[in-house]
Design an enzyme around this catalytic site. Sequence first.
Site, PDB file in Angstrom:
ATOM      1  N   ARG A  52       0.870  -1.173   0.000  1.00 19.74           N
ATOM      2  CA  ARG A  52       0.000   0.000   0.000  1.00 19.74           C
ATOM      3  C   ARG A  52       0.905   1.220   0.000  1.00 19.74           C
ATOM      4  NH1 ARG A  52       2.410   2.200   3.594  1.00 19.74           N
ATOM      5  NH2 ARG A  52       0.866   3.829   3.436  1.00 19.74           N
ATOM      6  N   GLY A  53       0.273   2.361  -0.251  1.00 22.46           N
ATOM      7  CA  GLY A  53       1.065   3.587  -0.433  1.00 22.46           C
ATOM      8  C   GLY A  53       1.051   3.914  -1.911  1.00 22.46           C
ATOM      9  N   ALA A  54       0.616   5.107  -2.276  1.00 22.33           N
ATOM     10  CA  ALA A  54       0.355   5.418  -3.674  1.00 22.33           C
ATOM     11  C   ALA A  54       1.494   5.044  -4.622  1.00 22.33           C
ATOM     12  CB  ALA A  54       0.000   6.906  -3.784  1.00 22.33           C
ATOM     13  N   ARG A  95      -7.667  -0.420  -6.822  1.00 26.14           N
ATOM     14  CA  ARG A  95      -7.942   0.636  -5.833  1.00 26.14           C
ATOM     15  C   ARG A  95      -8.149   1.941  -6.592  1.00 26.14           C
ATOM     16  NH1 ARG A  95      -4.152   1.186  -0.772  1.00 26.14           N
ATOM     17  NH2 ARG A  95      -6.049   2.058   0.144  1.00 26.14           N
ATOM     18  N   GLN A 200      -1.913   2.304   9.807  1.00 31.69           N
ATOM     19  CA  GLN A 200      -0.639   2.455   9.095  1.00 31.69           C
ATOM     20  C   GLN A 200       0.363   3.257   9.938  1.00 31.69           C
ATOM     21  OE1 GLN A 200      -3.655   2.938   7.714  1.00 31.69           O
ATOM     22  NE2 GLN A 200      -3.686   2.519   5.510  1.00 31.69           N
ATOM     23  N   ASP A 241      -2.393  10.926  -2.239  1.00 31.42           N
ATOM     24  CA  ASP A 241      -2.793   9.873  -3.172  1.00 31.42           C
ATOM     25  C   ASP A 241      -3.212  10.449  -4.517  1.00 31.42           C
ATOM     26  OD1 ASP A 241      -3.290   8.749  -0.290  1.00 31.42           O
ATOM     27  OD2 ASP A 241      -3.027   7.040  -1.632  1.00 31.42           O
ATOM     28  N   ASN A 251      -5.789  12.293   0.591  1.00 33.49           N
ATOM     29  CA  ASN A 251      -4.822  11.522   1.366  1.00 33.49           C
ATOM     30  C   ASN A 251      -5.605  10.704   2.387  1.00 33.49           C
ATOM     31  OD1 ASN A 251      -1.945  10.925   1.835  1.00 33.49           O
ATOM     32  ND2 ASN A 251      -2.302  11.816   3.842  1.00 33.49           N
ATOM     33  N   LYS A 252      -4.877   9.935   3.196  1.00 37.48           N
ATOM     34  CA  LYS A 252      -5.517   9.057   4.160  1.00 37.48           C
ATOM     35  C   LYS A 252      -6.584   9.761   4.989  1.00 37.48           C
ATOM     36  CE  LYS A 252      -5.032   5.708   4.328  1.00 37.48           C
ATOM     37  NZ  LYS A 252      -5.944   4.932   3.468  1.00 37.48           N
TER      38      LYS A 252
HETATM   39  C1  LIG Z   1       3.489   7.958  -0.140  1.00 32.00           C
HETATM   40  S1  LIG Z   1       2.123   6.985   0.320  1.00 32.00           S
HETATM   41  C2  LIG Z   1       0.803   7.999  -0.024  1.00 32.00           C
HETATM   42  C3  LIG Z   1      -0.465   7.655   0.727  1.00 32.00           C
HETATM   43  O1  LIG Z   1      -0.958   6.284   0.550  1.00 32.00           O
HETATM   44  C4  LIG Z   1      -1.554   5.859   1.803  1.00 32.00           C
HETATM   45  O2  LIG Z   1      -2.804   5.225   1.673  1.00 32.00           O
HETATM   46  P1  LIG Z   1      -2.924   3.601   1.813  1.00 32.00           P
HETATM   47  O3  LIG Z   1      -2.151   3.199   3.035  1.00 32.00           O
HETATM   48  O4  LIG Z   1      -4.421   3.342   1.945  1.00 32.00           O
HETATM   49  O5  LIG Z   1      -2.358   3.063   0.525  1.00 32.00           O
HETATM   50  C5  LIG Z   1      -1.698   7.132   2.587  1.00 32.00           C
HETATM   51  O6  LIG Z   1      -2.812   7.876   2.150  1.00 32.00           O
HETATM   52  C6  LIG Z   1      -0.388   7.806   2.221  1.00 32.00           C
HETATM   53  O7  LIG Z   1      -0.304   9.114   2.648  1.00 32.00           O
END
Ligand SMILES: CSC[C@H]1O[C@H](OP(=O)(O)O)[C@H](O)[C@@H]1O
Length: 351
Positions: A52-54, A95, A200, A241, A251-252
């Site tokens: 996960r993580g964009a 996603r 996270q 994101d 973002n989250k």
């Molecule tokens: C550099 S990661 C960007 C972003 O992705 C995360 O979401 P997820 O854990 O659901 O993939 C989070 O919003 C991060 O800030």
Amino acid sequence: MTRLQTAIPISIEWMDNHIKLLNQQALPHITEYIDLYTLQDVYEAITALKVRGAPAIGITAAFGLAMSAQNYEIDELEAFLVKLQKEKEYLNSSRPTAVNLSWALNRLINSIGNARSVNEAKTDLLHEAIQIQAEDEAMCRQIGENALLLLTPGDSVMTICNAGSIATAKYGTALAPFHLASERGKHFHVYACETRPVLQGARLTAWELQQSGVETTLITDNMAAHTMKTKKIKAVIVGADRIAANGDTANKIGTYGLALIAKSLQIPFYVAAPSSSFDLTLKNGDSIPIEERNLEEVTTLNGTQIAPEGIQVYNPAFDVTSSELITAIITEKGILYPSYTESIKNQLLRY
Ligand SMILES: CSC[C@H]1O[C@H](OP(=O)(O)O)[C@H](O)[C@@H]1O
């Protein structure tokens, strides 16, 4: 080897015929790798947040599509491209919010525009995926350097979710300045929000910063306002994101709330993101797709039911922070200030 290189594992590794992935759902207690061999393996790893993580999602999907294409038993280029497009759309549906996913997959499709044969196309796809990962590492390192122009070691800074090394090729975005500073013996005090419901922050950011020797204090999300007010927080820095053309940023979930608190307390609020996180087809954040995830993420904790069976749940995984709440957007191409529509045009698009 720098401290970061030894302390934090790389999240995605291409192993010549498959992907070796750090399973982010097992962290922080277990550091385990899983092997992805098929498109379905990749799709499931992304939807289950094993990666996960964009940026990391985009890199994994790029290798996933390139890997799957190596095994097409198709000799005719036209038919090869038809199947590739279909599999690209399938991966892209894993996603909806992080634009890096479609950005990376589109880059792969565009990379074979001049291929004259199936074999040439297969080679180009793999090369492009490797390129995307290498570029992301360089972009994140530069984002860290640019963030250090705004953040002062010794300061207390707040963040949410994990926009760290494991969410990218390396270094991270919001966490990049902390890693770089730590490698140079300089220290921040990071307040990490746990980031319900998937945690996270508690599971990944706390672990990642501890590995990197960064002084970190974990707080629950509902402590953010009190902490910003009483702990001399000098800035808030978050990932992204999807950033629209006017700077509105998805973002989250919980990020928008931090921005509102920061504004009211006159604390600078920074977004750190590579240019691959911008979606300039969107005028503003109103049309950014917000992923809603399953109710079990909210009603259970480590498999234990914490809410009454049958309760209704709303589980948006992201929110949108309006651009007027954002002090600056830190990219690899420089620091953008309002008006973001102008600064994106002049700084991000000038290459
Ligand atoms: C550099 S990661 C960007 C972003 O992705 C995360 O979401 P997820 O854990 O659901 O993939 C989070 O919003 C991060 O800030």
